[in-house]
Design a protein around this motif. Structure first.
Motif, PDB file in Angstrom:
ATOM      1  N   ARG A  93       0.842  -1.197   0.000  1.00 51.15           N
ATOM      2  CA  ARG A  93       0.000   0.000   0.000  1.00 51.15           C
ATOM      3  C   ARG A  93       0.874   1.242   0.000  1.00 51.15           C
ATOM      4  NH1 ARG A  93      -5.073   1.553   0.397  1.00 51.15           N
ATOM      5  NH2 ARG A  93      -5.653  -0.633   0.269  1.00 51.15           N
ATOM      6  N   LEU A  94       0.540   2.161  -0.893  1.00 51.10           N
ATOM      7  CA  LEU A  94       1.264   3.420  -1.043  1.00 51.10           C
ATOM      8  C   LEU A  94       0.491   4.540  -0.361  1.00 51.10           C
ATOM      9  CD1 LEU A  94       3.520   5.126  -2.522  1.00 51.10           C
ATOM     10  CD2 LEU A  94       1.824   5.444  -4.338  1.00 51.10           C
ATOM     11  N   ARG A  95       1.148   5.260   0.547  1.00 52.20           N
ATOM     12  CA  ARG A  95       0.531   6.396   1.226  1.00 52.20           C
ATOM     13  C   ARG A  95       1.139   7.692   0.690  1.00 52.20           C
ATOM     14  NH1 ARG A  95       0.651   7.637   6.439  1.00 52.20           N
ATOM     15  NH2 ARG A  95      -1.523   8.303   6.365  1.00 52.20           N
ATOM     16  N   LEU A  96       0.279   8.528   0.099  1.00 50.79           N
ATOM     17  CA  LEU A  96       0.780   9.800  -0.407  1.00 50.79           C
ATOM     18  C   LEU A  96      -0.226  10.901  -0.167  1.00 50.79           C
ATOM     19  CD1 LEU A  96       0.562   9.967  -4.305  1.00 50.79           C
ATOM     20  CD2 LEU A  96      -0.524   8.174  -2.976  1.00 50.79           C
ATOM     21  N   VAL A  97       0.252  12.149  -0.243  1.00 46.18           N
ATOM     22  CA  VAL A  97      -0.566  13.318   0.047  1.00 46.18           C
ATOM     23  C   VAL A  97      -0.408  14.314  -1.088  1.00 46.18           C
ATOM     24  CG1 VAL A  97       1.271  14.402   1.408  1.00 46.18           C
ATOM     25  CG2 VAL A  97      -1.108  15.075   1.789  1.00 46.18           C
ATOM     26  N   SER A  98      -1.502  15.033  -1.394  1.00 47.11           N
ATOM     27  CA  SER A  98      -1.479  15.974  -2.506  1.00 47.11           C
ATOM     28  C   SER A  98      -2.440  17.115  -2.230  1.00 47.11           C
ATOM     29  CB  SER A  98      -1.894  15.256  -3.795  1.00 47.11           C
ATOM     30  OG  SER A  98      -2.162  16.172  -4.844  1.00 47.11           O
ATOM     31  N   PRO A  99      -2.173  18.304  -2.793  1.00 46.78           N
ATOM     32  CA  PRO A  99      -3.183  19.370  -2.747  1.00 46.78           C
ATOM     33  C   PRO A  99      -4.482  18.902  -3.407  1.00 46.78           C
ATOM     34  CG  PRO A  99      -1.073  20.246  -3.463  1.00 46.78           C
ATOM     35  CD  PRO A  99      -0.930  18.749  -3.441  1.00 46.78           C
ATOM     36  N   VAL A 100      -5.599  19.477  -2.983  1.00 46.87           N
ATOM     37  CA  VAL A 100      -6.914  18.965  -3.357  1.00 46.87           C
ATOM     38  C   VAL A 100      -7.153  19.005  -4.861  1.00 46.87           C
ATOM     39  CG1 VAL A 100      -9.402  19.287  -3.095  1.00 46.87           C
ATOM     40  CG2 VAL A 100      -7.904  19.546  -1.111  1.00 46.87           C
ATOM     41  N   SER A 101      -6.987  20.156  -5.497  1.00 48.28           N
ATOM     42  CA  SER A 101      -7.345  20.282  -6.910  1.00 48.28           C
ATOM     43  C   SER A 101      -6.453  19.416  -7.791  1.00 48.28           C
ATOM     44  CB  SER A 101      -7.262  21.741  -7.356  1.00 48.28           C
ATOM     45  OG  SER A 101      -8.261  22.510  -6.732  1.00 48.28           O
TER      46      SER A 101
END
Length: 299
Positions: A93-101
């Protein structure tokens, strides 16, 4: 004698409690075990073990050497496991974060393609317009717009993040097309409420010309899609990322406003910790995202 083999043998002697037990675990003779330990002592010029007929005890040097050997052997094991894993198929499983748009409109479709290519990989995507800490919050990768302030990160440049102006045909029919950014001051401009200066749009135009416009509008929101929908309903002029507006512009539901002007592009990066364990999963997703969103050769 081989240094690594000697270190392994010395650790076995300490942890098993005797030369005889270490010999049984290693399937060699006690004499061979003794040769390994004696070779280390000769090389270091110090006694590692105080031995009697009944028991053995680590010297001060031996205690320090034992701890360092354990760490060195663990590092070797990790290096070999990493090299082996690089050759295996991506999984986990890959956990990543990004700005919404960007995450909603650009990253999600790309990750869908990646997951189709690597069916043993799952994705847990967090959308957050704040500045979450990768290390503190346990993310393996992140998309970051703007300057990088968090230490201990690798930052791979992506295509600059661009925002465009657009409005519904009905709005422009009522209020008319614009010829210069300063005319925005007389229009309904849809602003993001969390922008510190949502009432000041700093635009860049032909030849690098700049224009700072103090805008106003009766409608603001804290989410880009809400502003897009407001624009579709003729409430005002929207300033949003290209990816958010692309389908509406292509279909004619929205029309470009001042197409030669836009908000100054922001740098965007793929970020990950410097000490990231190079699994096949991470290696392939990093390569995939750089290929998909990395800067063009001209940038």
């Amino acid at each position: 004698m081989n240094k690594l083999a000697g270190m392994e043998m010395f650790v076995r002697v300490v942890e098993s409690g005797s030369f005889t037990a270490a010999a049984e675990l290693s399937r060699v003779s006690p004499t061979m075990v003794a040769k390994h330990v004696r070779a280390i002592e000769d090389r270091l010029g110090a006694r590692l073990l105080h031995r009697t007929t009944r028991r053995q005890q680590l010297s001060d040097v031996g205690r320090l050497y034992y701890e360092r050997c354990k760490q060195a052997l663990a590092d070797v094991e990790l290096a070999e496991a990493s090299a082996s894993e690089l050759q295996s198929s991506p999984r986990g499983r890959l956990r990543l974060v990004s700005p919404v748009s960007f995450g909603s409109h650009s990253l999600v479709p790309a990750l869908g393609e990646y997951m189709a290519r690597y069916p043993e990989v799952g994705v847990e995507l967090t959308l957050d317009n704040g500045r979450p800490s990768l290390v503190d919050e346990g993310f393996e990768l992140g998309i970051h717009i703007g300057d990088i302030n968090e230490p201990g990160l690798v930052a791979r440049p992506l295509q600059p993040y661009r925002r465009r102006l657009a409005a519904a045909p009905a709005y422009l029919a009522r209020h008319g097309q614009l010829d210069h950014p300063q005319q925005l001051a007389a229009h309904e401009c849809l602003g993001l409420s969390y922008w510190r200066r949502h009432d000041l749009w700093r635009l860049v135009g032909p030849g690098g010309a700049t224009c700072n416009v103090a805008v106003q509008g009766r409608f603001t929101a804290n989410q880009g899609d809400a502003l897009r929908i407001a624009a579709l309903n003729g409430i005002g002029i929207v300033l949003q990322p290209e990816a958010v507006l692309a389908d509406d512009l292509a279909s004619g539901r929205l029309l470009p406003v001042l197409p030669e002007w836009s908000l100054a592009p922001s740098p965007m990066y793929l970020i990950y910790p410097q000490n990231l364990h190079p699994t096949a999963k991470l290696r392939t997703v990093i390569d995939f995202l750089i290929e998909r969103f990395g800067p063009s050769p001209k940038q």
